[in-house]
Design a protein around this motif. Sequence first.
Motif, mmCIF file in Angstrom:
data_model
loop_
_atom_site.group_PDB
_atom_site.id
_atom_site.type_symbol
_atom_site.label_atom_id
_atom_site.label_comp_id
_atom_site.label_asym_id
_atom_site.label_seq_id
_atom_site.Cartn_x
_atom_site.Cartn_y
_atom_site.Cartn_z
ATOM 1 N N LEU A 425 -59.854 95.933 -86.880
ATOM 2 C CA LEU A 425 -60.190 95.869 -85.458
ATOM 3 C C LEU A 425 -61.563 95.234 -85.233
ATOM 4 O O LEU A 425 -61.717 94.392 -84.340
ATOM 5 N N PRO A 426 -62.599 95.578 -86.016
ATOM 6 C CA PRO A 426 -63.858 94.832 -85.889
ATOM 7 C C PRO A 426 -63.689 93.351 -86.216
ATOM 8 O O PRO A 426 -64.423 92.512 -85.694
ATOM 9 N N GLY A 427 -62.728 93.034 -87.084
ATOM 10 C CA GLY A 427 -62.448 91.630 -87.369
ATOM 11 C C GLY A 427 -61.952 90.897 -86.140
ATOM 12 O O GLY A 427 -62.297 89.728 -85.905
ATOM 13 N N ILE A 428 -61.119 91.570 -85.349
ATOM 14 C CA ILE A 428 -60.658 90.973 -84.087
ATOM 15 C C ILE A 428 -61.849 90.759 -83.155
ATOM 16 O O ILE A 428 -61.930 89.743 -82.450
ATOM 17 N N ALA A 429 -62.788 91.703 -83.170
ATOM 18 C CA ALA A 429 -64.011 91.531 -82.369
ATOM 19 C C ALA A 429 -64.772 90.298 -82.830
ATOM 20 O O ALA A 429 -65.345 89.556 -82.010
ATOM 21 N N GLY A 430 -64.781 90.064 -84.152
ATOM 22 C CA GLY A 430 -65.427 88.859 -84.667
ATOM 23 C C GLY A 430 -64.747 87.591 -84.185
ATOM 24 O O GLY A 430 -65.410 86.578 -83.912
ATOM 25 N N ILE A 431 -63.421 87.635 -84.053
ATOM 26 C CA ILE A 431 -62.693 86.458 -83.542
ATOM 27 C C ILE A 431 -63.035 86.214 -82.075
ATOM 28 O O ILE A 431 -63.234 85.073 -81.646
ATOM 29 N N VAL A 432 -63.089 87.300 -81.295
ATOM 30 C CA VAL A 432 -63.456 87.152 -79.880
ATOM 31 C C VAL A 432 -64.859 86.564 -79.759
ATOM 32 O O VAL A 432 -65.120 85.693 -78.914
ATOM 33 N N LEU A 433 -65.784 87.037 -80.606
ATOM 34 C CA LEU A 433 -67.139 86.480 -80.594
ATOM 35 C C LEU A 433 -67.128 85.006 -80.972
ATOM 36 O O LEU A 433 -67.874 84.196 -80.399
ATOM 37 N N THR A 434 -66.268 84.646 -81.917
ATOM 38 C CA THR A 434 -66.169 83.248 -82.337
ATOM 39 C C THR A 434 -65.707 82.357 -81.191
ATOM 40 O O THR A 434 -66.126 81.193 -81.077
ATOM 41 N N ILE A 435 -64.835 82.887 -80.337
ATOM 42 C CA ILE A 435 -64.366 82.107 -79.184
ATOM 43 C C ILE A 435 -65.553 81.686 -78.313
ATOM 44 O O ILE A 435 -65.673 80.524 -77.902
ATOM 45 N N GLY A 436 -66.439 82.632 -78.051
ATOM 46 C CA GLY A 436 -67.620 82.300 -77.257
ATOM 47 C C GLY A 436 -68.552 81.351 -77.975
ATOM 48 O O GLY A 436 -69.120 80.426 -77.370
ATOM 49 N N MET A 437 -68.715 81.558 -79.292
ATOM 50 C CA MET A 437 -69.594 80.677 -80.059
ATOM 51 C C MET A 437 -69.050 79.251 -80.120
ATOM 52 O O MET A 437 -69.816 78.275 -80.119
ATOM 53 N N ALA A 438 -67.723 79.137 -80.207
ATOM 54 C CA ALA A 438 -67.114 77.807 -80.338
ATOM 55 C C ALA A 438 -67.388 76.954 -79.109
ATOM 56 O O ALA A 438 -67.805 75.792 -79.211
ATOM 57 N N VAL A 439 -67.156 77.526 -77.911
ATOM 58 C CA VAL A 439 -67.400 76.732 -76.704
ATOM 59 C C VAL A 439 -68.892 76.568 -76.449
ATOM 60 O O VAL A 439 -69.306 75.635 -75.752
ATOM 61 N N ASP A 440 -69.700 77.446 -77.016
ATOM 62 C CA ASP A 440 -71.145 77.285 -76.892
ATOM 63 C C ASP A 440 -71.587 75.962 -77.511
ATOM 64 O O ASP A 440 -72.472 75.268 -76.986
ATOM 65 N N ALA A 441 -70.973 75.602 -78.655
ATOM 66 C CA ALA A 441 -71.273 74.319 -79.273
ATOM 67 C C ALA A 441 -70.867 73.165 -78.356
ATOM 68 O O ALA A 441 -71.588 72.157 -78.231
ATOM 69 N N ASN A 442 -69.704 73.304 -77.691
ATOM 70 C CA ASN A 442 -69.273 72.270 -76.754
ATOM 71 C C ASN A 442 -70.219 72.170 -75.562
ATOM 72 O O ASN A 442 -70.499 71.068 -75.052
ATOM 73 N N VAL A 443 -70.703 73.317 -75.106
ATOM 74 C CA VAL A 443 -71.651 73.311 -73.982
ATOM 75 C C VAL A 443 -72.913 72.547 -74.364
ATOM 76 O O VAL A 443 -73.447 71.749 -73.575
ATOM 77 N N LEU A 444 -73.417 72.740 -75.584
ATOM 78 C CA LEU A 444 -74.592 71.998 -76.040
ATOM 79 C C LEU A 444 -74.346 70.494 -76.011
ATOM 80 O O LEU A 444 -75.202 69.701 -75.577
ATOM 81 N N ILE A 445 -73.172 70.097 -76.490
ATOM 82 C CA ILE A 445 -72.847 68.664 -76.537
ATOM 83 C C ILE A 445 -72.747 68.099 -75.131
ATOM 84 O O ILE A 445 -73.330 67.037 -74.807
ATOM 85 N N TYR A 446 -72.010 68.789 -74.268
ATOM 86 C CA TYR A 446 -71.773 68.265 -72.924
ATOM 87 C C TYR A 446 -73.059 68.230 -72.095
ATOM 88 O O TYR A 446 -73.272 67.294 -71.295
ATOM 89 N N GLU A 447 -73.910 69.235 -72.251
ATOM 90 C CA GLU A 447 -75.169 69.218 -71.519
ATOM 91 C C GLU A 447 -76.067 68.088 -72.015
ATOM 92 O O GLU A 447 -76.820 67.487 -71.237
ATOM 93 N N ARG A 448 -76.000 67.795 -73.296
ATOM 94 C CA ARG A 448 -76.759 66.655 -73.836
ATOM 95 C C ARG A 448 -76.223 65.351 -73.250
ATOM 96 O O ARG A 448 -77.004 64.449 -72.900
ATOM 97 N N ILE A 449 -74.882 65.257 -73.112
ATOM 98 C CA ILE A 449 -74.296 64.049 -72.517
ATOM 99 C C ILE A 449 -74.752 63.903 -71.068
ATOM 100 O O ILE A 449 -75.097 62.806 -70.601
ATOM 101 N N ARG A 450 -74.757 65.010 -70.328
ATOM 102 C CA ARG A 450 -75.226 64.980 -68.934
ATOM 103 C C ARG A 450 -76.670 64.467 -68.858
ATOM 104 O O ARG A 450 -77.023 63.668 -67.987
#
Length: 536
Positions: A425-450
């Motif tokens: 169950l904590p592993g599932i929590a790690g996956i949920v956290l990864t979801i946020g971290m993954a798009v965080d990387a995209n946010v960095l890229i897109y804000e740099r493009i802006r």
Amino acid sequence: MLYFARWKIALIFAVILGGIVSILPNFMSAETLRSWPNWLPKTQIVLGLDLQGGAYLLYEVDKRDYIDKSLATLTGEIRNELRKEPRIGYTGLAIQGETVQVRIRDADKIEEARTRLAPLVNPLAGSLFSGQAVNEFEMTVSGDGLVRYAFTDQGLEQRMASIVQQSIEVIRRRVDEIGTTEPNIQRQGSDRILVEAPGEQNPERLKALVGQTAQLTFHLVDVTMSPDQALQSRPPVGTIILNSVDEPSIPYLVEEVPLMGGEDLVDAQVSFNPQTNEPVVSFRLNTSGARKFATVTTQNVGRPFAIVLDNEVISAPRINEPITGGSGQISGNFSVQSANDLAVLLRAGALPAKLTVIEERSIGPGLGQDSIDAGQLASLIGAAAVAIFMILAYGRFGLFADIALAVNITLIFAALTILQATLTLPGIAGIVLTIGMAVDANVLIYERIREEVRNGRSAISAIDAGFSRAIGTILDANITTLIAAVVLFQLGSGPVKGFAVTLALGIFTTVFTAYTLTRFLVATWVRYARPTRINL
């Protein structure tokens, strides 16, 4: 940065396809998987105790039990040493608290006794850091001939650490014998052992198998006095009274020093007596044990001997002829399961000390299913919220990030399946956290493009600069998180390790999907759309 060689494109698609194929067995029944061709993967994710139910047992090594056994053994060794020729007269050999003491009668024999008894301090291997040998006992000899043995603090501490490690190995062999999937057996603190058995439906049987010491010994039965007489008066010196496992129990008067122990046992299997068709346990000894067994049975033909397990007599057959084949049978009022359990215990070896259950939990599969359902719901809600936010915030580029996010989750579960890492169950929590971290990387890229667009760059130049300049920040953020995950895995226990595993896997898949895959999707769009401006 927006150009991809053909081999890179092929590699991206191969990784994605491999991930999809790897997770397919998790959606199939066992019957369906058996019908699949051998070249297709059939491995499913291993669920932890909190997701599929099972048994949770926390044991504590009984320090008092080990001390009592050690002092009793030491007493016997002192007696044997002093009785060797030429014999040294002694008196008052006894256990006093946590010490053993004996008095040498003849003052002229004190130095000789000291020389004989000195090796019984039991030197232990030195620690890795000190490199110095540590004695388990400290021997003191007074001028009036009183010899006393007492545990040393370092010796007892080192011995307990060794007992815990040895117990873990014995428990692991026992649990593996009964077929429990992916058990978690680990040390907790200085004298505790945690046993988690996911999917175990019979926790009482597991507890009985894990906690039983299973010390097998063979003793000659003393026929000079009946057990009843020994109970009414006093057993002869060197003998003890042991009860049988029968109900009601039968007392046996046996020699205290065993003829041999179970350390020479190499195999034990359940078989059936051809005459009575009752279950028996057939055992086989190694070469050394077979030689000792042959000598013992040859010298004692006609005498009964007791087969003792944890100070209880299982059976006491008569030696009718020498047993030289190195094998024998243990008979008793066994059921098939009790005979099989005894065989498992004997094959796995004896525990060096008694274990006491201090915490016990049994988690049913229904509760585990509730945990899975709750984890799935949380993951779906989190993923949906993130996906909607990315589309609202970044439009078409947000859609690219969502596609990469879906692939990211697929690859995490594929890695868990391939590595056979236990999902908790904590592993599932790690996956949920990864979801946020993954798009965080995209946010960095897109804000740099802006930012690049606001600085007047063209569409393609801004995209290229956005990806190339954001990679350093993405790597820094993920490497620091990876360091934390490694520390959690090394220092944490079961649930914490489950969280660390999924978090670490998510970091690697995030770098691949949020940067490489998203960049490929954007590059493909640029190639066909040829945008002149970007709306971000």
